[in-house]
Design an enzyme around this catalytic site. Structure first.
Site, PDB file in Angstrom:
ATOM      1  N   HIS A 109      -6.833  -1.086  -6.585  1.00  0.00           N
ATOM      2  CA  HIS A 109      -6.890   0.206  -5.889  1.00  0.00           C
ATOM      3  C   HIS A 109      -7.193   1.318  -6.893  1.00  0.00           C
ATOM      4  O   HIS A 109      -6.454   1.503  -7.867  1.00  0.00           O
ATOM      5  CB  HIS A 109      -5.543   0.449  -5.191  1.00  0.00           C
ATOM      6  CG  HIS A 109      -5.487   1.653  -4.318  1.00  0.00           C
ATOM      7  ND1 HIS A 109      -6.022   1.697  -3.041  1.00  0.00           N
ATOM      8  CD2 HIS A 109      -4.947   2.882  -4.529  1.00  0.00           C
ATOM      9  CE1 HIS A 109      -5.805   2.887  -2.517  1.00  0.00           C
ATOM     10  NE2 HIS A 109      -5.153   3.635  -3.392  1.00  0.00           N
ATOM     11  N   GLY A 164      -1.421  12.370  -4.274  1.00  0.00           N
ATOM     12  CA  GLY A 164      -1.580  13.175  -5.484  1.00  0.00           C
ATOM     13  C   GLY A 164      -0.899  12.578  -6.705  1.00  0.00           C
ATOM     14  O   GLY A 164      -1.357  12.786  -7.816  1.00  0.00           O
ATOM     15  N   PHE A 165       0.171  11.850  -6.471  1.00  0.00           N
ATOM     16  CA  PHE A 165       0.941  11.335  -7.607  1.00  0.00           C
ATOM     17  C   PHE A 165       1.490   9.945  -7.300  1.00  0.00           C
ATOM     18  O   PHE A 165       1.833   9.654  -6.150  1.00  0.00           O
ATOM     19  CB  PHE A 165       2.115  12.276  -7.924  1.00  0.00           C
ATOM     20  CG  PHE A 165       1.671  13.679  -8.222  1.00  0.00           C
ATOM     21  CD1 PHE A 165       1.223  14.027  -9.494  1.00  0.00           C
ATOM     22  CD2 PHE A 165       1.661  14.639  -7.217  1.00  0.00           C
ATOM     23  CE1 PHE A 165       0.787  15.321  -9.758  1.00  0.00           C
ATOM     24  CE2 PHE A 165       1.226  15.940  -7.476  1.00  0.00           C
ATOM     25  CZ  PHE A 165       0.783  16.281  -8.750  1.00  0.00           C
ATOM     26  N   GLY A 166       1.597   9.143  -8.351  1.00  0.00           N
ATOM     27  CA  GLY A 166       2.321   7.879  -8.238  1.00  0.00           C
ATOM     28  C   GLY A 166       3.821   8.140  -8.339  1.00  0.00           C
ATOM     29  O   GLY A 166       4.252   9.242  -8.707  1.00  0.00           O
ATOM     30  N   GLY A 167       4.599   7.132  -7.993  1.00  0.00           N
ATOM     31  CA  GLY A 167       6.042   7.189  -8.219  1.00  0.00           C
ATOM     32  C   GLY A 167       6.839   8.032  -7.249  1.00  0.00           C
ATOM     33  O   GLY A 167       7.980   8.369  -7.531  1.00  0.00           O
ATOM     34  N   HIS A 194     -10.047   4.940  -3.177  1.00  0.00           N
ATOM     35  CA  HIS A 194      -9.376   5.922  -2.314  1.00  0.00           C
ATOM     36  C   HIS A 194      -9.758   7.316  -2.805  1.00  0.00           C
ATOM     37  O   HIS A 194      -9.276   7.765  -3.842  1.00  0.00           O
ATOM     38  CB  HIS A 194      -7.866   5.658  -2.410  1.00  0.00           C
ATOM     39  CG  HIS A 194      -7.005   6.652  -1.699  1.00  0.00           C
ATOM     40  ND1 HIS A 194      -5.650   6.746  -1.907  1.00  0.00           N
ATOM     41  CD2 HIS A 194      -7.298   7.601  -0.772  1.00  0.00           C
ATOM     42  CE1 HIS A 194      -5.141   7.692  -1.139  1.00  0.00           C
ATOM     43  NE2 HIS A 194      -6.122   8.242  -0.454  1.00  0.00           N
ATOM     44  N   GLY A 245       1.661   1.043  -7.019  1.00  0.00           N
ATOM     45  CA  GLY A 245       1.327   1.504  -8.361  1.00  0.00           C
ATOM     46  C   GLY A 245       2.502   1.359  -9.301  1.00  0.00           C
ATOM     47  O   GLY A 245       2.602   0.418 -10.086  1.00  0.00           O
ATOM     48  N   SER A 246       3.455   2.309  -9.201  1.00  0.00           N
ATOM     49  CA  SER A 246       4.563   2.332 -10.162  1.00  0.00           C
ATOM     50  C   SER A 246       5.445   1.089 -10.045  1.00  0.00           C
ATOM     51  O   SER A 246       5.973   0.608 -11.047  1.00  0.00           O
ATOM     52  CB  SER A 246       5.401   3.601  -9.976  1.00  0.00           C
ATOM     53  OG  SER A 246       5.795   3.741  -8.636  1.00  0.00           O
ATOM     54  N   MET A 306      -9.038  11.567  -7.645  1.00  0.00           N
ATOM     55  CA  MET A 306      -8.428  12.864  -7.300  1.00  0.00           C
ATOM     56  C   MET A 306      -9.216  13.988  -7.945  1.00  0.00           C
ATOM     57  O   MET A 306      -9.577  13.897  -9.120  1.00  0.00           O
ATOM     58  CB  MET A 306      -6.989  12.909  -7.806  1.00  0.00           C
ATOM     59  CG  MET A 306      -6.130  11.763  -7.321  1.00  0.00           C
ATOM     60  SD  MET A 306      -4.457  11.945  -7.963  1.00  0.00           S
ATOM     61  CE  MET A 306      -3.701  10.455  -7.325  1.00  0.00           C
ATOM     62  N   SER A 309      -2.323  -0.267  -7.690  1.00  0.00           N
ATOM     63  CA  SER A 309      -3.007   0.991  -8.019  1.00  0.00           C
ATOM     64  C   SER A 309      -2.942   1.206  -9.526  1.00  0.00           C
ATOM     65  O   SER A 309      -1.856   1.355 -10.091  1.00  0.00           O
ATOM     66  CB  SER A 309      -2.336   2.171  -7.311  1.00  0.00           C
ATOM     67  OG  SER A 309      -2.787   3.376  -7.924  1.00  0.00           O
ATOM     68  N   ASP A 314       0.108   3.016   1.495  1.00  0.00           N
ATOM     69  CA  ASP A 314      -0.038   3.497   0.117  1.00  0.00           C
ATOM     70  C   ASP A 314       0.988   4.585  -0.163  1.00  0.00           C
ATOM     71  O   ASP A 314       0.960   5.650   0.458  1.00  0.00           O
ATOM     72  CB  ASP A 314      -1.466   4.045  -0.047  1.00  0.00           C
ATOM     73  CG  ASP A 314      -1.773   4.522  -1.457  1.00  0.00           C
ATOM     74  OD1 ASP A 314      -0.931   4.348  -2.356  1.00  0.00           O
ATOM     75  OD2 ASP A 314      -2.881   5.084  -1.640  1.00  0.00           O
ATOM     76  N   ASP A 336      -7.676   5.270  -7.409  1.00  0.00           N
ATOM     77  CA  ASP A 336      -7.340   6.575  -6.831  1.00  0.00           C
ATOM     78  C   ASP A 336      -8.172   7.676  -7.470  1.00  0.00           C
ATOM     79  O   ASP A 336      -7.982   7.985  -8.645  1.00  0.00           O
ATOM     80  CB  ASP A 336      -5.851   6.867  -7.061  1.00  0.00           C
ATOM     81  CG  ASP A 336      -4.970   6.044  -6.155  1.00  0.00           C
ATOM     82  OD1 ASP A 336      -5.137   6.148  -4.920  1.00  0.00           O
ATOM     83  OD2 ASP A 336      -4.116   5.294  -6.672  1.00  0.00           O
ATOM     84  N   MET A 362      -1.160   6.858   4.647  1.00  0.00           N
ATOM     85  CA  MET A 362      -0.429   7.335   3.465  1.00  0.00           C
ATOM     86  C   MET A 362       1.054   7.370   3.801  1.00  0.00           C
ATOM     87  O   MET A 362       1.470   7.992   4.781  1.00  0.00           O
ATOM     88  CB  MET A 362      -0.909   8.733   3.049  1.00  0.00           C
ATOM     89  CG  MET A 362      -2.287   8.773   2.409  1.00  0.00           C
ATOM     90  SD  MET A 362      -2.513   7.630   1.025  1.00  0.00           S
ATOM     91  CE  MET A 362      -1.296   8.230  -0.148  1.00  0.00           C
ATOM     92  N   GLY A 374       4.949   4.684  -2.562  1.00  0.00           N
ATOM     93  CA  GLY A 374       6.360   4.293  -2.538  1.00  0.00           C
ATOM     94  C   GLY A 374       6.597   2.864  -2.079  1.00  0.00           C
ATOM     95  O   GLY A 374       7.694   2.525  -1.622  1.00  0.00           O
ATOM     96  N   MET A 422      -9.468  11.072  -2.856  1.00  0.00           N
ATOM     97  CA  MET A 422      -8.649  12.239  -2.504  1.00  0.00           C
ATOM     98  C   MET A 422      -9.415  13.452  -3.012  1.00  0.00           C
ATOM     99  O   MET A 422      -9.072  14.074  -4.029  1.00  0.00           O
ATOM    100  CB  MET A 422      -7.261  12.116  -3.156  1.00  0.00           C
ATOM    101  CG  MET A 422      -6.376  11.107  -2.439  1.00  0.00           C
ATOM    102  SD  MET A 422      -5.040  10.508  -3.484  1.00  0.00           S
ATOM    103  CE  MET A 422      -5.892   9.199  -4.354  1.00  0.00           C
TER     104      MET A 422
HETATM  105  C1  DX5 Z   1      -0.994   8.530  -4.339  1.00  0.00           C
HETATM  106  C2  DX5 Z   1      -1.978   7.419  -4.516  1.00  0.00           C
HETATM  107  C3  DX5 Z   1      -1.374   6.093  -4.648  1.00  0.00           C
HETATM  108  C4  DX5 Z   1      -0.464   5.947  -5.842  1.00  0.00           C
HETATM  109  C5  DX5 Z   1       0.664   5.093  -5.369  1.00  0.00           C
HETATM  110  O1  DX5 Z   1      -1.678   9.699  -4.183  1.00  0.00           O
HETATM  111  O2  DX5 Z   1      -2.871   7.372  -3.426  1.00  0.00           O
HETATM  112  O3  DX5 Z   1      -2.317   5.031  -4.592  1.00  0.00           O
HETATM  113  O4  DX5 Z   1      -1.037   5.362  -6.983  1.00  0.00           O
HETATM  114  O5  DX5 Z   1       1.647   5.056  -6.337  1.00  0.00           O
HETATM  115  P1  DX5 Z   1       3.086   4.475  -6.051  1.00  0.00           P
HETATM  116  O6  DX5 Z   1       2.917   3.038  -5.595  1.00  0.00           O
HETATM  117  O7  DX5 Z   1       3.759   4.599  -7.383  1.00  0.00           O
HETATM  118  O8  DX5 Z   1       3.710   5.325  -4.986  1.00  0.00           O
HETATM  119 ZN    ZN Z   2      -4.175   5.549  -3.209  1.00  0.00          ZN
END
Ligand code: DX5
Ligand code: ZN
Length: 217
Positions: free
Chosen positions: A32, A141-144, A65, A196-197, A36, A7, A174, A34, A136, A176, A67
């Site tokens: 990927h 909404g957020f990475g990490g 994706h 992602g992270s 938003m 991501s 998707d 994202d 999910m 963590g 959102m």
């Molecule tokens: C969260 C996103 C993910 C996000 C995942 O809302 O849909 O795709 O980038 O990030 P990590 O892998 O850091 O949880």
């Molecule tokens: Zn995503």
């Protein structure tokens, strides 16, 4: 071995092409994207113009994706942007069946997405028509964020339905995801892992892509 979808939400935006080329050469199958809207989720990212620019510099499958609340009007724009897979959150529209039809009619692979608080029965009526289901494993909404283990059972349920009915959708996870959390997801039937992270938070994203793959051999 699971397919990996880095991501780019966690990539270096000022060196995005470099980061995308790195993971592509490193063996990632999907990129990927994202999207938003600040309404369906409390964060804002990027839109179809960005997806188009990504598509122009990669041969990876462009996995979008959404959102976004009421995403139907965006479907033609993401098709024009060259998206291969377009995911819609089942919670974001009153017309998930129509949304899946529209995505298919625009030449993309339809994907239905479920939040951690949404049961599998909410997507069951469209499973015959999707190419991918996204479970999910964090609240979007957020990475990490931290992986939610209670979501694994839904992967298993979707895999059961897939076998029982002879469907051929991919099951994507998707949120963590790392070389540890991916293992239970893979065992439960996940075929694509977004990360992602874990990938871009490292000095060596390619090693991280490989670590996910090696954990699911
Ligand atoms: C969260 C996103 C993910 C996000 C995942 O809302 O849909 O795709 O980038 O990030 P990590 O892998 O850091 O949880
Ligand atoms: Zn995503």
């Amino acid at each position: 071995m699971i397919k990996v979808a880095p991501s780019i939400l966690s990539a270096d935006y000022m060196n995005l092409q470099r980061d995308i080329e790195k993971v592509e050469k490193g063996g990632a199958e999907y990129v990927h994207v994202d999207v938003m809207d600040g309404t369906f989720v409390p964060n804002i990212s990027y839109g179809p113009g960005f997806a188009k620019a990504v598509n122009a510099i990669t041969n990876m499958t462009v996995d979008v994706h959404l959102m976004v609340q009421n995403p139907e009007h965006l479907i033609p724009m993401f098709a024009d942007a060259g998206s291969d897979i377009l995911g819609v959150q089942v919670e974001a529209t009153k017309h998930i069946h129509r949304a899946m039809q529209l995505i298919k009619n625009h030449g993309m692979k339809p994907e239905v997405v479920l939040n951690p608080g949404t049961p599998v029965c909410m997507v069951e009526p469209v499973l015959h028509m999707v190419g991918q289901v996204l479970v999910m494993t964090v609240n979007p909404g957020f990475g990490g964020q931290k992986f939610l283990p209670e979501t694994v059972d839904k992967i298993a349920q979707l895999n059961e339905i897939k076998k029982e009915k002879g469907y051929d959708y991919d099951i994507e996870v998707d949120g963590g995801i790392n070389d540890k959390t991916v293992v239970d997801c893979y065992k439960a039937g996940a075929t694509v892992a977004v990360a992602g992270s874990y990938v871009f938070g490292s000095d060596d994203p390619v090693a991280r892509v490989n670590a996910i793959k090696n954990a699911t051999k």
